[in-house]
Design a protein around this motif. Structure first.
Motif, mmCIF file in Angstrom:
data_model
loop_
_atom_site.group_PDB
_atom_site.id
_atom_site.type_symbol
_atom_site.label_atom_id
_atom_site.label_comp_id
_atom_site.label_asym_id
_atom_site.label_seq_id
_atom_site.Cartn_x
_atom_site.Cartn_y
_atom_site.Cartn_z
ATOM 1 N N LYS A 595 0.835 -1.208 0.000
ATOM 2 C CA LYS A 595 0.000 0.000 0.000
ATOM 3 C C LYS A 595 0.870 1.258 0.000
ATOM 4 N N TYR A 596 2.003 1.176 0.702
ATOM 5 C CA TYR A 596 2.939 2.304 0.700
ATOM 6 C C TYR A 596 3.463 2.548 -0.722
ATOM 7 N N GLU A 597 3.838 1.466 -1.400
ATOM 8 C CA GLU A 597 4.312 1.602 -2.784
ATOM 9 C C GLU A 597 3.224 2.196 -3.676
ATOM 10 N N ARG A 598 1.984 1.722 -3.478
ATOM 11 C CA ARG A 598 0.874 2.253 -4.289
ATOM 12 C C ARG A 598 0.655 3.740 -4.000
ATOM 13 N N MET A 599 0.800 4.125 -2.720
ATOM 14 C CA MET A 599 0.647 5.536 -2.354
ATOM 15 C C MET A 599 1.695 6.394 -3.058
ATOM 16 N N LYS A 600 2.960 5.923 -3.070
ATOM 17 C CA LYS A 600 4.031 6.697 -3.708
ATOM 18 C C LYS A 600 3.790 6.819 -5.216
ATOM 19 N N LEU A 601 3.242 5.764 -5.827
ATOM 20 C CA LEU A 601 2.932 5.835 -7.263
ATOM 21 C C LEU A 601 1.788 6.818 -7.525
ATOM 22 N N ARG A 602 0.791 6.831 -6.624
ATOM 23 C CA ARG A 602 -0.300 7.800 -6.764
ATOM 24 C C ARG A 602 0.243 9.217 -6.670
ATOM 25 N N HIS A 603 1.143 9.420 -5.717
ATOM 26 C CA HIS A 603 1.723 10.758 -5.551
ATOM 27 C C HIS A 603 2.577 11.131 -6.754
ATOM 28 N N ALA A 604 3.263 10.153 -7.342
ATOM 29 C CA ALA A 604 4.022 10.430 -8.576
ATOM 30 C C ALA A 604 3.074 10.806 -9.708
ATOM 31 N N LEU A 605 1.911 10.150 -9.736
ATOM 32 C CA LEU A 605 0.900 10.456 -10.754
ATOM 33 C C LEU A 605 0.363 11.871 -10.562
ATOM 34 N N PHE A 606 0.130 12.264 -9.296
ATOM 35 C CA PHE A 606 -0.354 13.611 -9.006
ATOM 36 C C PHE A 606 0.690 14.657 -9.411
ATOM 37 N N THR A 607 1.968 14.307 -9.246
ATOM 38 C CA THR A 607 3.045 15.247 -9.586
ATOM 39 C C THR A 607 3.073 15.499 -11.093
ATOM 40 N N VAL A 608 2.856 14.432 -11.883
ATOM 41 C CA VAL A 608 2.865 14.556 -13.350
ATOM 42 C C VAL A 608 1.564 15.181 -13.841
ATOM 43 N N GLU A 609 0.412 14.702 -13.311
ATOM 44 C CA GLU A 609 -0.902 15.188 -13.745
ATOM 45 C C GLU A 609 -1.757 15.465 -12.512
ATOM 46 N N PRO A 610 -1.791 16.710 -12.006
ATOM 47 C CA PRO A 610 -2.555 17.021 -10.789
ATOM 48 C C PRO A 610 -4.050 16.689 -10.898
ATOM 49 N N LYS A 611 -4.594 16.627 -12.107
ATOM 50 C CA LYS A 611 -6.029 16.370 -12.264
ATOM 51 C C LYS A 611 -6.435 14.976 -11.731
ATOM 52 N N TYR A 612 -5.465 14.047 -11.601
ATOM 53 C CA TYR A 612 -5.774 12.705 -11.102
ATOM 54 C C TYR A 612 -6.175 12.717 -9.628
ATOM 55 N N LYS A 613 -5.885 13.835 -8.917
ATOM 56 C CA LYS A 613 -6.287 13.926 -7.505
ATOM 57 C C LYS A 613 -7.800 13.885 -7.347
#
Length: 780
Positions: A595-613
């Motif tokens: 889950k920690y790894e998934r969280m970091k990937l989500r945060h990487a996704l938010f960094t590239v495309e903020p609309k995914y939040k």
């Protein structure tokens, strides 16, 4: 356990925790006894009969090759790997006498033994060529050949082997390592001769185990050790009379130091030791059977030690004597060289019996049972025996309804012996009870169906019977089960006017029961019913419980559930492993880590495309990880990364030195550790920002795919965790090895597209190569 009821043919109630004792426990029933047999009762049954050893889980059928040729529909290419399992389904004609502990003689190194043709041929080939040829020999497809010429009595034509491998003699402890006794001088130590010191060392190795806390274990050990001490007394005259005054800890600490040294060896040193061991064992590991090279199973003679036993065995802690050539009978082909033992002595006997499949046998001193050396589990002879066993169980399908009709009718017969036999058959068929044999007073008080005593069975109105007894391996069998009304009445009649230690079935014996079964089908015994009911139940559970559209892990959970139902049916219980809670905690930590790894990937996704939040799939934070846990987790990850770098640095340098090259300087490692610390420093800065910059930039599509894969892994791990927790009190291995037709598993895997390697270990794949070639529609 949930679902256990469905695994039996009789509805079962929830288990209780105990039973009433004595006559008071027998429930008064208002039913009339007018259906009781009219024949005059024989005098009161003798008190508690002595019970023979329970049947082994191994097949009792002859090793008769199966001649039917099968055309494989879907073949699986399985790399065969040898395993050391063996069967004990044949008996020698004579028993070896009980041997006393003897003084050690000079040990002859196996290398001095004359090489057989098997060894000579092996030495002449390169390792790669030998391995390739061994694999070709191992996949000899005996099940596709016709064996009409074999009448079932001759098991082999030619047999050549190098005998058995004896363990090395005892090496005395260093002079400074001594046990202590009662503070007697000098220095509170006892100077033991090697023969007595060896036995003391056996016990010293176990003082931190549960065995050393067991009163029966200690009593038996001390009794046998005193016998050795009488023959080989302490050299300083110490008189050892009280176990409580013995201090074995100095020996234990020395043994622990030696274990630590072995564990600390480098991989190169361990590899060298293994190569030496393999070279020593190679002449004994294979034989030539009918001109083919085949693997031998248990070719190593077990060294002396203390008998552990299973369950509450009355002889646990007893001394197992050293086996010598004079104890062993060798079975080998005529006209071939007789193997020379690798220790002084001559074989007890050398025979040439082609009707048995064992290569050597002897009698152990604890239970006076015969021990055998057989071919490995993946050998042609063992495979033919296994296949014949399951084919015999499948054949029972044609007769089982008629048998059930007959014993159901006999439940009301006026002949007491026939009514008891019918009731016993009901239990053997419906509850998968073992038949049970009589045994001596010095053996564990384990019973089966025919040897049940009145104290083992309690009646509970209106139609419940509570079984409570020690089964095979002294494992408690407790079951509260609903039975047919007539069976309930019969048990009440059988118990009438009997004491608790009287036999319930006083007019039924296993031999007469099996003789009766032979009238229905050749080779039918009570044991075949157990194999049949286990396999047919397993097949039904798989057919009913396997989801058509599901993930591989969901299908595996369905498979393991079916296996558990069979294990419960057959009473294959086990104590909850001591490491179970720790294992569950590790799996929970693993899920959190994912889950920690998934969280970091989500945060990487938010960094590239903020609309995914704002997207529902990604916006929710992980439910069970907080900032405190994240901080601890990242510290652990950092420490593990540094340790991994240090180990890799050390390993790389070892390899460079071996290759004659210069090792890397320490600055390379320091630079790597600095990079790791910088990486985790960046992670600490990112906490609470919902931003993450991975080491390598990834496009949005890859980040989404990686998140989906992690979600799938989390789901799979949760299913594995549930499955492991559900099976914590059930042993699944016994039924897989002995009672479940492996073709059921092979067909199920083919039908549901599940890799069989996820279910069968390499050992089982080796054991059942003949079962891998069935069509997906094959049914037991």
């Amino acid at each position: 356990m949930p679902g256990a009821t469905a695994a039996t043919t009789v509805p079962a109630a929830v288990n209780g925790n105990g039973k009433a004792k004595g006559r008071a426990s027998r429930t008064a029933v208002n039913d009339s006894d007018d259906d009781a047999p009219s024949t005059a009762r024989t005098p009161k049954a003798p008190p508690k009969k002595k019970i023979k050893k329970e049947e082994s889980d191994e097949s009792t059928f002859e090793d008769k090759p199966v001649s039917a040729k099968r055309a494989p529909a879907k073949k699986r290419k399985v790399k065969v790997e040898e395993d050391g399992a063996s069967s004990e389904d044949e008996k020698p004609k004579k028993r070896a006498p009980k041997k006393a502990v003897k003084k050690e003689e000079e040990y002859v190194k196996p290398a001095k033994q004359p090489k057989s043709k098997v060894k000579e041929e092996a030495d002449s080939k390169s390792p790669s060529k030998k391995k390739k040829e061994e694999e070709e020999e191992e996949i000899y497809k005996w099940w596709e050949e016709q064996n009409d010429e074999n009448d079932g009595s001759i098991k082999w034509k030619t047999l050549e082997h190098n005998g058995v491998l004896f363990p090395p003699p005892y090496e005395p402890l260093p002079t400074h390592v001594k046990m202590k006794y009662n503070g007697e001088p000098p220095g509170n130590v006892v100077n033991l001769p090697p023969e007595s010191e060896e036995v003391a060392q056996f016990y010293a190795a176990l003082i931190e185990s549960d065995h050393a806390q067991d009163a029966v274990f200690n009593k038996n050990f001390f009794r046998d050790w005193k016998a050795v001490l009488k023959e080989h007394p302490p050299l300083d005259g110490t008189n050892i009379t009280d176990m409580k005054l013995c201090d074995f800890r100095p020996i234990y600490e020395y043994l622990e130091e030696e274990r630590a040294k072995k564990k600390a060896l480098t991989s190169a040193q361990k590899k060298e030791l293994k190569a030496e061991k393999d070279k020593l064992e190679e002449p004994y590991a294979y034989c030539k059977l009918n001109g083919r090279k085949e693997k031998i199973g248990n070719f190593r003679i077990e060294p002396p030690g203390l008998f552990r036993g299973r369950g509450e065995h009355p002889k646990k802690g007893s001394l197992k004597h050293r086996v010598r050539p004079e104890d062993i009978t060798i079975n080998i082909g005529e006209g071939v060289p007789i193997p020379v033992p690798n220790m002084p002595g001559k074989w007890k006997n050398v025979i040439h019996d082609q009707t048995v499949t064992w290569l050597a046998n002897w009698q152990e001193n604890i239970n006076n049972q015969n021990k055998y050396v057989f071919l490995a589990a993946n050998s042609s002879l063992k495979g033919q025996s296994d296949m014949a066993k399951f084919e015999k169980a499948r054949e029972l399908k044609k007769h089982v309804e008629r048998i059930r009709q007959d014993y159901t009718a006999d439940l009301k017969t006026k002949v007491m012996a026939d009514r008891q036999r019918a009731t016993a058959m009901y239990f053997i068929d419906r509850l998968a009870l073992r038949a049970g044999n009589e045994k001596g007073e010095d053996e564990a008080d384990t019973v089966g169906c025919c040897s049940l005593r009145c104290e083992h069975v309690t009646l509970e109105a209106p139609n419940f019977i509570i079984f409570d007894f020690l089964g095979k391996d002294s494992i408690r069998y407790y079951n509260r089960v609903a039975v047919d009304e007539q069976v309930f009445k019969n048990i009440r009649i059988f118990k009438k006017d009997k004491e608790d230690d009287d036999n319930l079935f006083d007019r039924v014996a296993t031999t007469t029961l099996n003789k009766h079964l032979q009238s229905y089908m050749k080779g039918l015994t009570a044991k075949v019913f157990r194999t049949y009911n286990a396999s047919i139940t397993f097949q039904q559970q798989l057919d009913e419980g396997t989801p058509e559209t599901a993930t591989t892990q969901e299908k595996l959970n369905a498979y393991n559930h079916a296996n558990r139902m069979v294990a419960i049916l057959c009473n294959h219980q086990r104590a909850v492993p001591k490491t179970h809670d720790q294992s569950m905690a590790k799996m929970r930590d693993k899920i959190r880590g994912l889950k920690y790894e998934r969280m970091k990937l989500r945060h990487a996704l938010f960094t590239v495309e903020p609309k995914y939040k704002k997207k529902e799939k990604y916006r929710e934070d992980e439910s069970d990880i907080d900032d405190e846990w994240i901080a601890e987790h990242e510290e652990e990850l950092e420490q593990k990364a540094i340790e991994k770098a240090e180990k890799k640095f050390e390993k790389d340098n070892e390899k460079l030195v071996e290759d004659g090259k210069k090792a890397h300087p320490d600055s390379v490692l320091k630079e790597k550790i600095a990079d790791i610390k910088e990486e985790f420093k960046q992670l600490r800065k990112e906490r609470g920002t919902q931003k993450h910059e991975p080491k390598r930039a990834k496009p949005v599509e890859k980040l989404e795919g990686a998140i989906d894969k992690l979600t799938e892994r989390i789901t799979t791990t949760k299913l594995q965790m549930d499955d492991r927790d559900a099976g914590k009190e059930v042993a699944l291995g016994t039924s897989k090895i002995n009672y479940l037709d492996p073709r059921i598993t092979a067909a199920w895997c083919a039908k549901h597209d599940v890799p069989i390697e996820k279910i069968f270990s390499k050992t089982l794949l080796n054991k059942f190569p003949w079962a891998m070639h069935v069509d997906e529609d094959w049914k037991f």
